[in-house]
Scaffold this active site. Structure first.
Site, PDB file in Angstrom:
ATOM      1  N   TRP A 321       0.833  -1.215   0.000  1.00 29.99           N
ATOM      2  CA  TRP A 321       0.000   0.000   0.000  1.00 29.99           C
ATOM      3  C   TRP A 321       0.861   1.255   0.000  1.00 29.99           C
ATOM      4  O   TRP A 321       0.399   2.342  -0.318  1.00 29.99           O
ATOM      5  CB  TRP A 321      -0.967   0.007   1.202  1.00 29.99           C
ATOM      6  CG  TRP A 321      -0.318   0.166   2.555  1.00 29.99           C
ATOM      7  CD1 TRP A 321       0.698  -0.592   3.070  1.00 29.99           C
ATOM      8  CD2 TRP A 321      -0.616   1.143   3.568  1.00 29.99           C
ATOM      9  NE1 TRP A 321       1.034  -0.157   4.340  1.00 29.99           N
ATOM     10  CE2 TRP A 321       0.250   0.902   4.681  1.00 29.99           C
ATOM     11  CE3 TRP A 321      -1.534   2.177   3.664  1.00 29.99           C
ATOM     12  CZ2 TRP A 321       0.220   1.665   5.841  1.00 29.99           C
ATOM     13  CZ3 TRP A 321      -1.561   2.939   4.841  1.00 29.99           C
ATOM     14  CH2 TRP A 321      -0.689   2.687   5.899  1.00 29.99           C
ATOM     15  N   ASP A 322       2.140   1.100   0.327  1.00 32.14           N
ATOM     16  CA  ASP A 322       3.084   2.212   0.331  1.00 32.14           C
ATOM     17  C   ASP A 322       2.999   3.009  -0.980  1.00 32.14           C
ATOM     18  O   ASP A 322       3.093   4.235  -0.978  1.00 32.14           O
ATOM     19  CB  ASP A 322       4.531   1.700   0.438  1.00 32.14           C
ATOM     20  CG  ASP A 322       4.778   0.732   1.588  1.00 32.14           C
ATOM     21  OD1 ASP A 322       3.845   0.038   1.983  1.00 32.14           O
ATOM     22  OD2 ASP A 322       5.916   0.662   2.068  1.00 32.14           O
ATOM     23  N   GLU A 463       0.891  -2.861  12.793  1.00 29.06           N
ATOM     24  CA  GLU A 463       0.881  -4.326  12.630  1.00 29.06           C
ATOM     25  C   GLU A 463       1.150  -5.089  13.921  1.00 29.06           C
ATOM     26  O   GLU A 463       1.027  -6.311  13.950  1.00 29.06           O
ATOM     27  CB  GLU A 463       1.933  -4.717  11.585  1.00 29.06           C
ATOM     28  CG  GLU A 463       1.570  -4.236  10.192  1.00 29.06           C
ATOM     29  CD  GLU A 463       2.678  -4.430   9.173  1.00 29.06           C
ATOM     30  OE1 GLU A 463       3.860  -4.394   9.575  1.00 29.06           O
ATOM     31  OE2 GLU A 463       2.365  -4.599   7.993  1.00 29.06           O
ATOM     32  N   LYS A 576       3.197   0.213  16.541  1.00 26.58           N
ATOM     33  CA  LYS A 576       4.364   0.193  15.669  1.00 26.58           C
ATOM     34  C   LYS A 576       4.478   1.476  14.854  1.00 26.58           C
ATOM     35  O   LYS A 576       5.538   2.057  14.710  1.00 26.58           O
ATOM     36  CB  LYS A 576       4.244  -1.008  14.724  1.00 26.58           C
ATOM     37  CG  LYS A 576       5.376  -1.095  13.713  1.00 26.58           C
ATOM     38  CD  LYS A 576       5.153  -2.258  12.767  1.00 26.58           C
ATOM     39  CE  LYS A 576       6.283  -2.356  11.766  1.00 26.58           C
ATOM     40  NZ  LYS A 576       6.038  -3.361  10.743  1.00 26.58           N
ATOM     41  N   GLN A 577       3.354   1.876  14.267  1.00 27.03           N
ATOM     42  CA  GLN A 577       3.407   3.012  13.337  1.00 27.03           C
ATOM     43  C   GLN A 577       2.085   3.754  13.344  1.00 27.03           C
ATOM     44  O   GLN A 577       1.076   3.228  13.825  1.00 27.03           O
ATOM     45  CB  GLN A 577       3.725   2.515  11.930  1.00 27.03           C
ATOM     46  CG  GLN A 577       2.634   1.662  11.300  1.00 27.03           C
ATOM     47  CD  GLN A 577       3.133   0.877  10.098  1.00 27.03           C
ATOM     48  OE1 GLN A 577       3.723  -0.191  10.261  1.00 27.03           O
ATOM     49  NE2 GLN A 577       2.886   1.365   8.903  1.00 27.03           N
TER      50      GLN A 577
END
Ligand code: IFM
Length: 726
Positions: A321-322, A463, A576-577
């Site tokens: 998806w980046d 994630e 995580k993000q």
């Protein structure tokens, strides 16, 4: 534009320099290694869009043979800084014209020998790669030069090429091979033009196909070889095609190719370059990021941009998806042809996405989390290994990161909006959006109490927390997909009512479209609580509240994976993000400033930024809520990620190094849409000033419906000037 280089030889940075000084053109990436390096130093000519799997190992992109291998020996001593200490060494990349260069001086007995070289990838005939290699000695000296193709290539997961033939024709070498799994042709070719007369003796040794030249050098004279090399794959006539291309390039000559290359980059930088006045580091970082994006741009509808660009086989050379969420905006603003390839790649991948949905028992299209050719899903159930035990760790990325469909429909919508290319809707775009919606319709679960539909057991961008219910980012994206699908159908209807009616009839989509319409406003969208914070997923607020610093004390191994079933972050609120932050940053119009501020303040300290996708989202949101000085740090960490080499190199026991294209795209987003507040209102643009005190002025251009807008943002003003012409 400043060069990126280092002086002095540093052995422990070889792998990172391979990434830093990468050359590429979307067809291949060539790592920033020295000509005398081999697989031990991770030399790689990494190809885009061709993959292979060996046995049960991971299916990954192909590294072709290395046609730039060259070594020089003085008697028995190889001039190689990993073997003898050089007197001096410089290595770098000129992003201005995409040229890698090095200069190394060695001292042997009473002789000083200098090796200098430069190389670049052909940006038009994208199969080709050139190098000019020069040796010079301060005194008369006999040297042996070996140059040719190194067949012993670096691979992460097994050998992928079976050599069929090695051709030595006049001054040309060709190595013909095929991939082991699918039998696709991969051909590497090489020839040289030299300014000296020595006769080349062919040697086939140590897995290298070489020509050996014994040269009696005169003091202070330059001995030059110009290498014309290339790689061609997949086409049935790969050999003939490459032979033709290399021969033609050699006839044109190095200088001509060099001049063409300069012209290509001049034109690119004219539209894409960004001036950041008052902050040299930021200017370098953003333009380096742009250099990486341009060097990775897709060359056809069958390829896109892998997460690690073309720096190697990490993440299997797959597309995530980046590309849609982080990289596409740069191409929408500067290069619509590449933007269209990015969207078409997903349209072509619809077949793979439908099979994936079917394999999991769902209707519609479920796009690959790690997408290879034709949308093939490369993500495995065990995508990480435990850093302590080496055991594979079960992850659910493949089957639960359903937000990938949202990124793809979002990309289609933005591409159509910016390009006006309605045709793409009839070329599979609409079908892709409807099939993505169909999958979501089937995936959602009805909650009788709330009378809303919920996405259960998913993974959001964070994630670490797997199999969670109602991840806010995912639910909002699903809602977005339903809306966008209907909007695109209406747009196509306005353009060609007869054609859309026929399309719906042929595909039997009437009932499906009806369902999508009904589902709008029926997806559960987690709203802000009393403190205006949106819960990342149901139950998140009940998790252990711990600081990042305290969590880190629980880590037993530096590369330990913190998420999944047994991860130390899993029972906690540490993420995580950027997750909710990504939602607010990418769909800013859906939320108020108050909500944005509350969520930024809440999630910022809880975010590990363990993914390179994270910082730019925080930067974007920080600008939106009036914290540009705070945003600056995150912006810089995205923009400089591959230059300073600070990114995580391991996820558990898995090597994840390489160029971070999402961070490059994210840095662009943060600068343009964050600090400069750019907004698109159909074909009208507006900008704002939210500059940090570190930056005095930013200047950039945007290609908008074939017109070029020059934007200048200072500490107090934002100006848009339309240029005529292109
Ligand atoms: O797509 C990302 C994901 O969000 C986090 N792990 C790495 C992937 C590839 O960059």
């Amino acid at each position: 534009m400043k060069n990126i280089e280092h002086k002095g030889f540093r052995k422990n940075e070889i792998i990172l320099d391979g990434i830093r000084y990468l050359l590429g053109n979307g067809y291949f990436g060539y790592r920033g290694t020295l000509s005398e390096y081999t697989k031990a130093e991770m030399v790689a000519l990494n190809l885009n869009g061709i993959y292979d799997q060996m046995g049960e190992l991971w299916r990954e992109s192909i590294n072709a043979f290395n046609p730039l291998y060259t070594i020089v020996r003085v008697r028995d001593t190889e001039l190689n800084p990993t073997k003898i200490k050089p007197v001096s060494h410089v290595q770098g990349i000129r992003i201005e014209d995409g040229v890698f260069y090095r200069e190394t001086v060695f001292s042997i007995k009473d002789h000083q020998i200098k090796i200098s070289s430069e190389r670049f990838a052909d940006q038009k005939q994208r199969q080709l790669l050139y190098e000019r290699y020069v040796i010079k000695s301060d005194s008369n000296l006999k040297v042996d030069l070996y140059t040719g193709i190194d067949l012993d290539v670096y691979n992460l997961s097994g050998k992928h090429l079976e050599i069929l033939d090695q051709v030595d024709e006049a001054d040309f070498f060709f190595v013909k091979a095929r991939t082991k799994q699918l039998g696709l042709p991969v051909v590497v070719g090489e020839t040289t033009t030299r300014n000296f007369d020595a006769k080349g003796e062919v040697l086939n040794q140590n897995n290298k196909l070489l020509r050996h030249y014994s040269i009696q050098m005169e003091a202070e004279s330059e001995y030059i070889i110009e290498k014309f090399t290339g790689v061609c794959h997949t086409r049935f006539d790969s050999y003939e095609h490459l032979d033709m291309l290399v021969t033609k390039a050699q006839k044109l000559g190095y200088l001509r190719k060099f001049t063409e290359n300069k012209a290509f980059w001049r034109e690119k930088w004219d539209i894409s370059g960004i001036e950041v006045i008052g902050d040299d580091d930021a200017e370098l970082g953003i333009n380096y990021s742009i250099y990486q994006l341009i060097s990775s741009r897709p060359y056809s509808d069958r390829v896109s941009i892998p997460a690690r660009g073309l720096s190697g086989q990490v993440y299997k050379g797959a597309v995530f998806w980046d590309t849609e969420m982080f990289m596409l905006p740069f191409f929408l603003n500067t290069d619509l042809e590449s933007a269209r390839h990015i969207v078409m790649y997903r349209i072509i991948g619809l077949k793979g996405a439908k099979s994936k949905a079917e394999a999991y028992g769902f209707k519609g299209a479920f796009y690959a989390w790690e997408s290879q050719e034709d949308g093939y899903e490369a993500c495995s159930d065990y995508n990480i290994t435990d850093a302590l035990t080496g055991e594979p760790v079960r992850t659910y990325f493949r089957e639960k990161q359903i937000h990938i469909n949202g990124a793809i429909v979002n990309a289609l919508g933005r591409y159509v909006e910016r390009s006006g290319d309605i045709d793409i809707l009839f070329l599979g775009g609409l079908e892709m959006a409807i099939e993505c919606s169909k999958f979501y319709l089937d995936y959602l679960t009805y909650n009788r109490d709330t009378k809303l539909y919920e996405a259960l057991q998913v993974i959001g961008p964070d994630e670490y927390h797997e199999l969670v219910d109602n991840n806010a980012y995912t639910n909002y994206l699903i809602d977005f997909v339903f809306d966008k699908t209907i909007e695109l159908i209406e747009l196509a209807r306005e353009e060609n009512p007869g054609k859309i009616a026929q399309f719906i009839k042929d595909k039997d989509y009437q009932a499906e479209i009806q369902k999508i319409r009904q589902m709008r406003q029926k997806v559960y969208l987690p709203g802000p609580d009393d403190t205006n914070v949106i819960e990342q997923f149901s139950g998140y607020f009940e998790l252990e509240d711990i600081t990042l610093a305290d969590l880190k004390k629980r880590i037993k191994h530096p590369n330990e994976y913190l998420g999944g079933k047994d991860g130390v972050a899993t029972p906690t609120k540490i993420i995580k993000q950027a997750d909710v932050v990504t939602l607010l940053a990418l769909l800013p119009e859906k939320f108020t400033k108050v909500v944005k501020k509350a969520n930024f303040n809440y999630y910022e300290p809880k975010t590990e930024h363990g993914s390179s996708l994270s910082a730019s989202m925080h930067a974007l949101l920080a600008c939106d809520i009036g914290k540009p000085n705070y945003a600056y740090e995150h912006f810089m960490s995205s923009a400089l990620i591959d230059l300073n080499g600070k990114a995580k190199q391991f996820a558990g026991g898995i090597y994840i190094g390489g160029t971070h294209l999402a961070a490059c795209g994210g840095a662009y987003l943060a600068l343009i849409y964050g600090f400069c507040g750019l907004k698109h209102h159909n074909y009208v643009l507006s900008a704002d000033t939210r500059l940090t005190s570190k930056i005095k002025e930013v200047r950039f251009k945007i290609l908008n419906k074939n017109r070029l807008a020059a934007i200048k943002v200072t500490g107090t003003t934002a100006n848009i000037t339309w240029e005529n012409g292109k």
